[in-house]
Design an enzyme around this catalytic site. Structure first.
Site, PDB file in Angstrom:
ATOM      1  CD  GLU A 127      88.494  12.761  56.454  1.00 17.53           C
ATOM      2  OE1 GLU A 127      88.121  13.719  57.068  1.00 17.53           O
ATOM      3  OE2 GLU A 127      88.885  12.202  56.736  1.00 17.53           O
ATOM      4  N   GLY A 132      82.989  18.599  56.619  1.00 17.32           N
ATOM      5  CA  GLY A 132      82.305  18.315  54.772  1.00 17.32           C
ATOM      6  C   GLY A 132      83.357  17.492  54.376  1.00 17.32           C
ATOM      7  CB  ILE A 134      88.478  19.298  54.664  1.00 16.78           C
ATOM      8  CG1 ILE A 134      87.913  20.270  53.727  1.00 16.78           C
ATOM      9  CG2 ILE A 134      89.550  18.823  54.230  1.00 16.78           C
ATOM     10  CD1 ILE A 134      87.631  21.540  54.386  1.00 16.78           C
ATOM     11  CE  LYS A 203      80.846  20.768  62.118  1.00 18.32           C
ATOM     12  NZ  LYS A 203      81.174  22.042  61.049  1.00 18.32           N
ATOM     13  N   GLY A 300      77.235  20.629  53.436  1.00 17.38           N
ATOM     14  CA  GLY A 300      76.245  20.526  51.732  1.00 17.38           C
ATOM     15  C   GLY A 300      76.303  19.213  51.586  1.00 17.38           C
TER      16      GLY A 300
HETATM   17  N1  HSE Z   1      75.689  23.505  60.523  1.00 15.10           N
HETATM   18  C1  HSE Z   1      77.435  23.143  60.086  1.00 15.10           C
HETATM   19  C2  HSE Z   1      78.287  24.434  59.059  1.00 15.10           C
HETATM   20  C3  HSE Z   1      77.246  21.925  58.934  1.00 15.10           C
HETATM   21  O1  HSE Z   1      76.981  25.349  59.337  1.00 15.10           O
HETATM   22  O2  HSE Z   1      79.303  23.669  59.029  1.00 15.10           O
HETATM   23  C4  HSE Z   1      78.233  20.760  59.021  1.00 15.10           C
HETATM   24  O3  HSE Z   1      78.929  20.040  60.286  1.00 15.10           O
END
Ligand code: HSE
Length: 431
Positions: A127, A132, A134, A203, A300
């Site tokens: 997940e 992140g 969500i 992603k 984060g």
């Molecule tokens: N480097 C990624 C971002 C971190 O900035 O979204 C989270 O996958």
């Protein structure tokens, strides 16, 4: 129910966030799951001053965690490809369930990892690899399982969105904002993964596989970064009523699946256009429910830990359940994955913003519009900007067209003597 024991590998931003949230919310978590979640061991090359691990068993050898007989779930938070793959496969071979935040690993090696997990009757959950905190994997895989997904469009890289938002709102420089995103811990170890769209393509590949029930095919995703976006284009887009966002887009067409990451102009009033800073959002368009928008922190420590821990809890709840009764990693039965092709970029269809530098003399725009017309491209708007130079900026907006036709038109326009340099193109989506 007896405690479920986890081994955390990697104690960086997400590892320390996971440790802290699991420790802080232990009671609340145990009330939800019906058992304690115990951090049995941590594998990390160095300690992290952001978490107090003095009473936890720490090893400098992450592979020790993967073979530790006390560990039920190995949480892979080291990132990267090779060592992470070795670690995850070793954990699976040793009968451990795996939770990973590693989008690169899943996007590139997911098919192999899921096959190994099936063979060894364990779960691999990811997940936190996408957007992140969500819960978009759960939403696509379970919450929207009744639907046929038409398409999705997401702001799925916080660093890139932070940079574009700062450029838009404060007129700041690209490199200056990138340095700040790195200092805030949002950026990947190699920040080109963020700004060149590779992280977003990882992603997007994962979301598309779940949305359409196709194998992971990262090598077929089209990836274009934001490093060539100029303050001038941000301003012109704004004057035309658009914002530039770095979107990951997957779309089902009759011919196959579009899978593309690129800067995209979207109308200012759309919700996605107003997702700023490090925030992420994914818009899903599905046949039964219509559009849903999933918004939240895309990076984060504790935001990502929230998703890591949700996976740990999912596994803990069903740890004794027969594997065939569990949700398949991509939400579709592995033997039912479809061979719907991923389309080549020149077969995809979007609208376009074109910026060119045209000689200030009669007939130039007529030549340009004739080329577009001959290629079957419908012009929606055309604006000539003021300039005291011999070549003036001209902006064109076109209706949707197959990219192959636009490639041909652009090469013919660039060949005109009255056009200076390359034509800038930004794809336009009305979502
Ligand atoms: N480097 C990624 C971002 C971190 O900035 O979204 C989270 O996958």
């Amino acid at each position: 129910m007896k405690p479920v024991k986890v081994g955390i590998c990697g104690l960086g931003t997400v590892g320390s966030g996971t440790f802290n949230v699991l420790t802080r919310n232990a009671h609340e978590i145990s009330r939800r799951v019906g058992c304690d979640i115990v951090i049995e061991q941590i594998g990390a090359r160095r300690d992290n001053p952001n978490c107090d691990t003095t009473t936890t068993n720490i090893t400098r050898d992450i592979f020790e965690v993967a073979v530790n007989p006390e560990v039920d779930i190995v949480v892979e938070l080291i990132g990267g490809y090779e060592v992470a793959l070795k670690l995850v496969l070793l954990a699976i071979e040793n009968g451990k369930h795996v939770v990973t935040a590693n989008k690169a690993l899943i996007a590139v090696h997911g098919n192999e990892i899921f096959a190994a997990a099936k063979k060894h009757n364990v779960v691999v959950a990811f997940e936190s690899a996408v957007a992140g905190g969500i819960p978009i994997i759960k939403a696509l895989r379970e919450g929207l399982a009744a639907n046929k997904i038409n398409g999705l469009a997401g702001i799925i890289n916080g660093t890139g969105n932070f940079i574009l938002s700062e450029m838009q709102e404060k007129g700041r420089d690209f490199s200056d904002v990138l340095t700040e995103a790195q200092a805030l811990g949002y950026a990947e170890a190699d920040p080109t993964f963020d700004v060149e769209g590779i992280d977003a393509a990882h992603k997007l590949t994962i979301m598309a596989a779940i949305a359409y029930g196709v194998p992971l095919q990262f090598d077929k995703a089209y990836t274009e970064g934001i490093s060539n976006i100029t303050a001038e284009d941000v301003k012109f887009a704004s004057e035309l009523g658009y914002r530039i966002k770095h979107l990951g887009i997957a779309r089902r067409t009759e011919q196959g699946i579009e899978l593309r990451v690129h800067p995209t102009m979207i109308p200012k009033q759309k919700l996605l256009a107003n997702v700023n800073g490090v925030m992420n959002a994914v818009l899903v368009d599905a046949d039964a429910v219509g559009q849903t928008l999933h918004y939240g922190a895309g990076a984060g420590d504790e935001a990502t830990a929230s998703a890591v821990i949700a996976d740990i809890l999912d596994i803990a709840r069903t740890i004794d359940v027969d594997p065939s009764s569990k949700v398949a990693p991509l939400g579709f039965q592995s033997e039912q994955l479809s061979d719907l092709p991923i389309l080549a970029m020149d077969q995809t269809e979007t609208g376009y913003y074109l910026r060119l530098k045209a000689a200030e003399k009669p007939g130039v725009l007529a030549d340009v519009t004739k080329i577009l017309g001959d290629c079957g491209i419908n012009i929606e708007a055309i604006v000539q900007k003021e300039s005291d130079q011999d070549f003036v900026p001209v902006i064109l907006l076109t209706q949707r067209v197959i990219e192959q036709k636009m490639n041909q038109a652009i090469s013919e326009i660039e060949a005109l003597d009255s056009i200076l340099g390359a034509v800038t193109r930004i794809r336009v989506e009305h979502l």
